[in-house]
Write an enzyme that holds these catalytic residues in place. Structure first.
Site, PDB file in Angstrom:
ATOM      1  N   GLU A 233       0.869  -1.174   0.000  1.00 57.86           N
ATOM      2  CA  GLU A 233       0.000   0.000   0.000  1.00 57.86           C
ATOM      3  C   GLU A 233       0.902   1.218   0.000  1.00 57.86           C
ATOM      4  OE1 GLU A 233      -3.031   0.193  -0.553  1.00 57.86           O
ATOM      5  OE2 GLU A 233      -3.528  -1.916  -0.379  1.00 57.86           O
ATOM      6  N   CYS A 267      -2.142   8.723   3.772  1.00 57.74           N
ATOM      7  CA  CYS A 267      -2.176   8.335   2.357  1.00 57.74           C
ATOM      8  C   CYS A 267      -3.518   8.702   1.735  1.00 57.74           C
ATOM      9  CB  CYS A 267      -1.906   6.855   2.207  1.00 57.74           C
ATOM     10  SG  CYS A 267      -3.034   5.855   3.178  1.00 57.74           S
TER      11      CYS A 267
END
Ligand code: NAD
Length: 466
Positions: A233, A267
């Protein structure tokens, strides 16, 4: 749980008061990692054999301990990574829920049965992969290690965790807490830099990474060369689309914290705001955003009500300055913010920018800081094109009233997560999480799919003796 002996020393410092050293610790050298993996492998065999109830009970006990000791770790998160205390509380509470949720996953069915084409039975069985190598960033120093480690443990794996150097004190706290409920060597924290992380990839049976895109790519490549499963990720360049019928104040109340809270160091933070309509509409949304951003309190993250703390490091603060300066040189206007704060700590003002060329680095690359750019789109098609115009694909939010229009846009967006009238930030740990494009590699994590990644499927044909 153990931390193998090591020689190089490392330190983490408070980003709010950089002269304050939070932790000094010995890094694990690359050559020590295989020994840690051997010990983990032995512990894993016994852990898998111990059965579902033992695993479920141990992970439930971990949830209880985390809850009991939550104020200690909340303070440590605030101190070590500068996360505002309300968010640190939320992160720890989510970590407790993650442990409880995956503890029960130990009891889930581990395969299917099929009609057999011959006398006997045909079934599948999921088995643990062995040693899970987990590499994590500093921004969610409790939740991310746990949303990877706990599903791996629940289905019978051992875990080697390489935390971020900036969050090592928090990781060590986690290791110590887990050591009172888990067997020795089952979950080991291996503090260190890149070489320790690379060594971890070289010995693990499965790898899960969260962090920057550049490092993620190298981890994925190294794992692929070894032929082991890997998920990564990585970054995002997330957009919020404000449709013409959106309630401007309501949208601004969601977008401002999604862009600026925790100094934009998520993020999933909103980096681009795309306003559908003409110039007047853009100005209306901009003014509402300026009010909402200006109302956010910036400062010492340990103070209640502060939602924007410092950036993690001097280098991160300087990168924000450089990106904004270069945007101004390219013709952009700073609407609010734009400066480093003249005080100790790595503070940067929450910053809104407009008139940014859509192909500028600030619109295309991830600046992990409290900076968002406002764009204007003539119609919905242009807004979708703008939103989709980066190589990332983590999350997009859409704000508006008309359900058909919202659904239409939601169905045209290709990001891994799509939020309608909700901020880009915020994760439900029981639903799949991940992105498309350069944001992610491999299967999603969290939710029911989380544990699947840490198991392999075996198909058994079982016929009676002839
Ligand atoms: P980073 O990539 O610098 O570090 C992540 C981890 O990788 C650290 O533990 C680091 O020590 C380790 N590492 C560095 N080089 C390595 C190598 N060669 N081999 C193996 N491991 C290595 O990331 P960071 O600065 O800690 O975190 C910020 C980044 O994380 C941002 O890009 C952010 O978008 C991303 N992030 C993504 C998600 C997501 O779920 N998509 C969540 C949080 C953070």
């Amino acid at each position: 749980m153990s931390t193998p002996t090591s020689v190089p020393t490392m330190e983490s410092h408070s980003p709010h008061a950089p002269s304050h050293r939070v932790a000094k610790f010995e890094a694990v050298r690359a050559q020590e990692v295989p020994g840690a993996a051997d010990a983990a492998r032995q512990a894993q065999t016994a852990w898998w054999a111990s059965g579902a109830s033992t695993r479920a009970n141990a992970l439930s006990d971990l949830a209880v301990l985390l809850r009991e000791r939550r104020s200690d770790v909340q303070q440590l998160i605030v101190e070590e990574v500068g996360k505002p205390s309300d968010e640190a509380k939320g992160e720890v509470s989510r970590a407790v829920s993650i442990c409880n949720y995956y503890a029960q996953r130990a009891y889930a069915p581990s395969g299917d049965t099929f009609p057999s084409s011959m006398p006997g039975r045909l079934f599948t069985e999921r088995r643990p992969r062995g040693v899970a190598g987990i590499i994590t960033p500093w921004n969610f120093p409790v939740a991310i290690p746990l949303w990877k480690a706990v599903p791996a443990l629940a289905v019978g794996n051992a875990v080697l965790l390489k935390p971020s150097p900036e969050a090592t004190a928090t990781a060590r706290w986690l290791a110590e807490t887990a050591s009172s409920v888990l067997p020795a060597d089952l979950l080991q924290v291996l503090p260190g830099e890149a070489t320790t992380g690379s060594a971890l990839v070289a010995v693990s049976d499965v790898v899960s990474f969260t962090g920057s895109e550049q490092v993620g790519r190298s981890v994925v490549t190294a794992a692929a060369v070894r032929g082991i499963p890997v998920q990564a990720e990585m970054g995002g360049q997330n957009a919020a689309i404000v449709l013409e019928d959106a309630d401007v104040e309501a949208a601004a109340r969601q977008i401002a914290p999604a862009a600026m809270a925790f100094a934009g160091q998520k993020c999933t933070a909103t980096r681009r705001v795309i306003v559908v309509g003409g110039q007047a509409r853009r100005r209306e949304v901009r003014d509402a955003l300026v009010s909402a951003v200006s109302a956010m309190r910036v400062g010492d993250p340990s103070i209640d009500g502060v939602s924007v703390g410092p950036l993690i490091s001097e280098q991160a603060r300087d990168r924000a300055l450089t990106f904004v300066d270069r945007a101004i040189s390219a013709g952009a206007q700073v609407v609010v913010g734009g400066r480093a704060l003249p005080q100790p700590g790595w503070y940067f003002e929450p910053t809104l920018i407009e008139d940014l060329p859509p192909d500028h680095e600030l619109a295309c690359e991830e600046l992990f800081g409290p900076v968002a750019a406002i764009f204007e789109a003539g119609d919905v098609d242009e807004a979708v094109d703008l939103a989709e115009g980066t190589r990332y694909g983590l999350v997009t939010s859409v704000h508006g009233r008309d359900a058909a229009a919202l659904l239409d846009v939601a169905c045209r967006l290709s990001t891994g997560m799509i939020k309608v009238n909700a901020p880009t930030t915020g994760v439900d740990f029981y639903a799949p999480f991940g992105g498309e494009g350069d944001s992610s590699y491999g299967p999603r994590e969290q939710g029911e799919v989380g544990p699947e990644f840490y198991t392999s499927v075996h198909t058994v044909t079982f016929a009676p003796h002839a």
